[in-house]
Design an enzyme around this catalytic site. Structure first.
Site, mmCIF file in Angstrom:
data_model
loop_
_atom_site.group_PDB
_atom_site.id
_atom_site.type_symbol
_atom_site.label_atom_id
_atom_site.label_comp_id
_atom_site.label_asym_id
_atom_site.label_seq_id
_atom_site.Cartn_x
_atom_site.Cartn_y
_atom_site.Cartn_z
ATOM 1 N N MET A 82 0.956 -1.098 -0.042
ATOM 2 C CA MET A 82 0.101 -0.011 -0.040
ATOM 3 C C MET A 82 0.925 1.305 0.148
ATOM 4 S SD MET A 82 -2.513 -1.471 3.032
ATOM 5 C CE MET A 82 -3.819 -0.190 2.872
ATOM 6 N N HIS A 83 0.288 2.459 -0.369
ATOM 7 C CA HIS A 83 0.856 3.637 -0.288
ATOM 8 C C HIS A 83 1.834 3.908 -1.430
ATOM 9 C CE1 HIS A 83 -0.911 3.746 3.724
ATOM 10 N NE2 HIS A 83 0.052 2.742 4.381
ATOM 11 N N ASP A 236 -2.510 -4.750 0.446
ATOM 12 C CA ASP A 236 -2.343 -6.181 0.974
ATOM 13 C C ASP A 236 -2.799 -6.433 2.471
ATOM 14 O OD1 ASP A 236 -0.601 -4.198 2.233
ATOM 15 O OD2 ASP A 236 1.219 -5.157 1.860
#
Length: 498
Positions: A82-83, A236
Site C-alpha cells: 500500500m501507499h 495487502d
C-alpha cells in the site's frame, strides 16, 4: 478440467502467485524476489516494471508445474503493498521509479499538510508513508517529473494495468493515499486542490469488480488457454485480513511481514482513533478496518540475520531465541530501524538495544529482537483496546506464525488467544477470494470464508507470563521517550560527517 483462480501479491520483498480451486485448496505457489533501490538513507524505491516482470515469471513457472497440467484458470485478482507511488505520463509509461511505502523522505511535505489541515486528514494521521506526501515531494523536488504526470497508481494497480490495459484503483488501496473520502468513497479533490494536484486521479472501483480480461497477447505469452477475467483486488492488509477470515467487527489480525500490522475490523464510519492508528476501507463493501503499524517488524529479523547472525537461517534464529529466558535476561530491543508509525509517527527515530552486557549471548540478542517486535505490536493492541475494541482472539499470519515459540510469546504478551491458519497464504489468499467472489462461484463472502478458512492450532495466554511481560513492556515504552532526543542529535552529527 478443474477450475482455479490465481491470487497475486505484489509485495515489497517479492511477488507471489498462488492457484486456488473452488474448494479453497492451494494447488501451487510460486514466488520471485524483488530488489529495493536505496539511493540514500530513508529513500526506498522499486522499478514498476520489475513487479510486472516478476508477476509474468511467476505465472509462467506456475502454469508449467505438474500440479497445473489439467487446471483451467478462470480468473485472477491482486493484492499489493500500500501507499507506494507510481506516476505515469500521457503514454502511460512510468516517469520514474516508484517511491515505496517505507520511504521517509517527505517529512517537510508532512509538516506542510499538517500546517494546512491538521494532524489527521480523512481519519488518518499525516505520515511520510502515505501517497499524498510522496506526490508533494515530487512536486517540490522534481518539477520536471511533476509536469509529466497523467495519472498516479499504486503497485498492484500498475501490474493490473499491464495485464489488462485498464487504469483504475479500488477503494481499499485508495483509502491509504490521504486523498480518498472513506465515507463518500470518492476522491477528495478539494484536498488535492489545496496542494496543487491536477486531475491525475484514476477511476475508482470495488475490490471485487471485474475490470477486464488479460490482454490476448500477454495471455498467449503467459500460457493461458482461455480468457482470464481480472478483478480489481485490494491493498495487502485488506487482502491479508480477508485471506485470514477477518471480516466481522472486532475480529483481529496480527501480520508480520516486512512491516508488522495489528488490524481490527470496523463498521462505523464515525469512529475516531488517534495514536497514529490508521483507518481504511476493507476489501468488502460496507466494512472498514483500523490498524497500527510497526515499520520494521520482519525487517528487524532480516537485519539480525543479514548483519549479525548471517550464518543462521530464520528458523535457527528463532530456535536460538527460544533458549533465552523471558525478558532476554534484561536486554530490550526497539525495532525502529526504519523509524516508527504506531504510536509515535516518527520517521527519524532509530532502533536500540538497552541493557546489553558482557553476560548476553546470541540467544539473548535473538530473543530481545523478537520480544521488541512483539512489544511494538502490543502498543497498537493496547491503544485499540483503550479505544473500545474487544480484542480477545487474534489470527496470526506471516513470519511470526511459522513458529510455535513466537505464537505463544504473542499470546502471553497480547493477553489473547492466538490462532494459526491451516493454510496460510496471506494477501494472496485474499486476492484469490476476491476472484472467486467476482466469478460468482459463491454468492457471499461468508460462504467462501467458511469453505476456505480453518485454524490449525491455537495458543492461549499464561497470565503469570503476561504479567512479567508487562513489567518489561513498561520499560520498553520509556525507551522511546529517553532515546528520541539522543537520536536526533546522532542523526545531525552523522549528516554533518558525510
Amino acid at each position: 478440467m478443474t477450475e482455479a483462480v490465481l491470487g497475486i501479491d505484489v509485495g515489497t520483498s517479492s511477488v507471489k502467485v498462488i492457484a486456488v480451486n473452488r474448494n479453497g485448496e492451494v494447488i501451487q505457489t510460486v514466488s520471485e524476489p524483488l530488489k529495493i533501490i536505496q539511493h540514500q538513507s530513508g529513500f526506498n524505491e522499486q522499478c514498476p516494471n520489475d513487479w510486472f516482470e516478476a508477476t509474468q515469471n511467476c505465472i509462467k513457472q506456475l502454469l508449467k508445474t505438474h500440479e497445473m497440467r489439467h487446471i483451467d484458470v478462470k480468473g485472477l485478482s491482486l493484492s499489493g503493498q500500500m501507499h507506494s507511488l507510481v506516476i505515469l505520463d500521457h503514454a502511460h509509461q512510468p516517469i520514474r521509479d516508484a517511491i515505496l511505502w517505507n520511504d521517509t523522505r517527505s517529512t517537510i511535505q508532512c509538516e506542510q499538510i499538517k500546517k494546512e489541515l491538521g494532524e489527521y486528514v480523512l481519519s488518518n494521521p499525516v505520515l511520510e508513508g502515505f501517497t499524498l506526501t510522496k506526490l508533494l515531494w515530487i512536486k517540490d523536488n522534481e518539477p520536471h517529473n511533476w509536469e509529466k504526470i497523467k495519472v498516479f497508481l499504486l503497485p498492484k494497480d500498475y501490474v493490473r494495468f499491464k495485464l489488462t490495459g485498464k487504469i483504475n484503483m479500488e477503494y481499499s488501496d485508495a483509502s491509504s493515499t490521504l486523498l480518498l473520502n472513506p465515507k463518500e468513497k470518492a476522491w477528495s479533490k478539494e484536498i488535492g486542490g489545496r496542494f496543487g494536484l491536477r486531475d491525475i486521479y484514476p477511476d475508482l472501483v470495488a475490490s471485487h469488480d471485474f475490470v477486464g480480461y488479460v490482454d490476448t497477447s500477454i495471455a498467449n505469452d503467459l500460457g493461458f488457454n482461455n480468457d482470464v477475467a481480472v478483478f480489481a483486488g485490494g491493498g495487502d492488509n485488506a487482502c491479508g485480513a480477508l485471506g485470514a477470515g477477518i471480516t466481522q467487527v472486532d475480529e483481529t489480525l496480527c501480520s508480520i511481514g516486512t512491516s508488522g500490522v495489528i488490524l481490527a475490523c470496523e463498521n462505523s464510519q464515525d469512529a475516531v482513533y488517534k495514536q497514529n492508528i490508521h483507518y481504511f476501507n476493507h476489501a468488502m463493501d460496507q466494512m472498514s478496518y483500523v490498524m497500527g503499524v510497526t515499520l520494521a517488524a520482519g525487517d528487524s529479523l532480516h537485519w539480525l540475520r543479514n548483519k549479525v547472525l548471517s550464518d543462521l537461517s530464520f528458523e535457527q534464529i528463532i530456535d536460538l531465541a527460544s533458549q533465552s529466558p523471558l525478558g532476554s535476561r534484561g536486554l530490550l530491543f526497539t525495532p525502529y530501524l526504519s523509524g516508527e508509525r504506531t504510536p509515535h509517527g516518527d520517521a527519524s527515530i532509530r532502533g536500540s538495544f538497552i541493557g546489553l552486557s558482557m553476560l548476553h549471548n546470541n540467544s539473548d540478542i535473538a530473543r530481545s529482537v523478537i520480544e521488541g517486535i512483539t512489544f511494538s505490536l502490543y502498543e497498537s493492541i493496547k491503544y485499540l483496546r483503550e479505544s473500545g475494541k474487544d480484542i480477545r482472539h487474534i489470527v496470526s499470519i506471516g513470519g511470526g506464525a511459522k513458529s510455535d515459540f513466537w505464537l505463544q510469546l504473542q499470546a502471553d504478551t497480547f493477553d489473547a488467544k492466538i490462532s494459526r491458519l491451516k493454510y496460510e497464504e496471506g494477501p494472496c489468499m485474499g486476492a484469490a477470494i476476491l476472484a472467486v467472489y467476482g466469478l460468482g462461484w459463491y454468492n457471499n463472502f461468508e460462504k467462501i470464508i467458511q469453505k476456505f478458512i480453518c485454524y490449525e492450532k491455537s495458543f492461549v495466554p499464561h497470565q503469570q507470563y503476561h504479567q512479567l511481560y508487562m513489567k518489561y513492556f513498561e520499560v520498553y515504552e520509556g525507551v522511546y521517550r529517553q532515546t528520541q532526543p539522543l537520536t536526533q542529535r546522532l542523526l545531525k552529527l552523522s549528516e554533518g560527517s558525510k
